[in-house]
Design an enzyme around this catalytic site. Structure first.
Site, PDB file in Angstrom:
ATOM      1  N   GLN A   1       2.871   6.619  -0.075  1.00  0.00           N
ATOM      2  CA  GLN A   1       1.473   7.197  -0.196  1.00  0.00           C
ATOM      3  C   GLN A   1       1.485   8.738   0.807  1.00  0.00           C
ATOM      4  O   GLN A   1       0.596   9.469   0.250  1.00  0.00           O
ATOM      5  CB  GLN A   1       0.521   6.336   0.720  1.00  0.00           C
ATOM      6  CG  GLN A   1       0.381   4.999   0.131  1.00  0.00           C
ATOM      7  CD  GLN A   1       1.489   3.842   0.612  1.00  0.00           C
ATOM      8  OE1 GLN A   1       2.499   4.196   1.152  1.00  0.00           O
ATOM      9  NE2 GLN A   1       0.862   2.661   0.800  1.00  0.00           N
TER      10      GLN A   1
ATOM     11  N   ASP B   1      -6.893   0.602   9.470  1.00  0.00           N
ATOM     12  CA  ASP B   1      -7.114  -0.444   8.603  1.00  0.00           C
ATOM     13  C   ASP B   1      -8.118  -1.576   9.428  1.00  0.00           C
ATOM     14  O   ASP B   1      -8.837  -2.284   8.835  1.00  0.00           O
ATOM     15  CB  ASP B   1      -6.212  -0.960   7.766  1.00  0.00           C
ATOM     16  CG  ASP B   1      -5.503  -0.064   6.685  1.00  0.00           C
ATOM     17  OD1 ASP B   1      -6.084  -0.265   5.780  1.00  0.00           O
ATOM     18  OD2 ASP B   1      -4.667   0.602   7.203  1.00  0.00           O
TER      19      ASP B   1
END
Length: 325
Positions: A186, A227
């Site tokens: 990513q 997260d």
């Protein structure tokens, strides 16, 4: 700036993050099953973006079903699509709370989440940028980040990369080190693409080189997203974050987390209660569809790790530094 996820003419449109950087591809999703598949394969990812996805998916279900029980069943499937990202369930619940008022009100709530996203993340990242300017004596600043916490991980603007945009605009940024972020890259595919688009000087480095860069004095601060944040300040983020916090602590540089308050899970006392998603072995044994490991290789592939609160210098949110005082 095009939104990463949006509602367009009765369907959910997302920027397919699996196609970047080779192709800028927009997917049009018309069913909850399509959205869940997109979430699981990381076509849409990042905590704030997943919150929006959860809300929009609930609205899509509400508009498709007359039976509220069917909507609630879809909502549960959505919330369970990725267990670590708390924003996904938060977005689902927030939209679902409007279900008794009718489908259009569910959609109205989902759109409110999208409209709030950039404002909230601008405030959080501005707070973090100001903190680093107070904390770090060197100018211009040299940052290191992990995974992708830019506009692609949100509806717009970004969290950790939002700090970069603020510092760059003020002339306070020298460069950004972007971890490649294995196994799905990513950082290499998404963060590097965002930095290049914005004209920000950056260098891509292997995850395993980050601690060495810090030790050599090439980094002034580490800035990451999150997260899920436990009530005590333990932080779940993309796997590889915890080693960065250890290296930052060892070498005396700030380790700063930037996230909206929706990422805080006050029902979990500490990081011990955070469920860490484990993903398919093929993400590690294969590269670009080609096997690179022996056929019988066993794999440990957690998507996240948990950084203890005592290694976190600050958690910047739109409402202040967490825990809020």
């Amino acid at each position: 700036m095009r939104r990463t996820i949006d509602w367009v003419d009765g369907a959910i449109e997302i920027l397919d993050q699996c196609a970047l950087p080779q192709e800028v591809r927009v997917l049009r999703l018309t069913t909850v099953d399509e959205l869940i598949a997109a979430i699981r394969r990381l076509a849409v990812r990042g905590a704030p973006a997943l919150g929006a996805a959860g809300a929009l998916g609930t609205a899509l279900s509400a508009l498709c079903h007359k039976d509220d029980d069917a909507v609630r069943a879809d909502a549960k499937r959505l919330a369970d699509a990725r267990p670590t990202a708390v924003n996904l369930g938060w977005g689902v619940r927030r939209a679902l709370n409007r279900l008794p008022e009718g489908p259009q009100f569910v959609l109205e709530e989902a759109m409110a989440i999208l409209d709030e996203d950039e404002r909230v993340n601008r405030k959080a990242s501005e707070r973090a940028a100001e903190f680093l300017l107070r904390r770090c004596a060197r100018r211009p600043l040299r940052l290191l980040t992990h995974c992708n916490a830019g506009r692609l991980a949100t509806v717009g603007w970004g969290t950790a990369l939002g700090v970069v945009w603020h510092l760059q605009a003020g002339g306070h940024l020298e460069y950004v080190f972007a971890d490649e972020t294995r196994p799905l890259l990513q950082g290499a595919r998404l963060t590097a693409w965002e930095l290049a688009e914005a004209g920000v000087p950056y260098r891509l480095l292997p995850d395993s080189a980050a601690a060495s860069a810090i030790a050599r004095g090439l980094v002034d601060a580490v800035v990451v997203g999150a997260d899920r944040i436990a009530a005590n300040g333990d932080v779940a983020n993309k796997v590889g974050t915890y080693p960065l916090a250890l290296a930052a602590a060892r070498h005396g540089i700030p380790f700063v987390v930037v996230a909206p308050m929706s990422t805080v899970d006050s029902e979990i006392p500490s990081g011990d209660g955070i469920v860490v998603e484990e993903r398919a072995a093929e993400e590690v044994t294969h590269v670009a569809g080609r096997r690179v490991a022996p056929p019988d290789a066993a794999v440990f592939n957690p998507a996240f790790d948990v950084t203890p609160a005592d290694l976190v210098t600050a958690i910047a949110t739109e409402d202040g530094f967490f825990p809020l005082v």
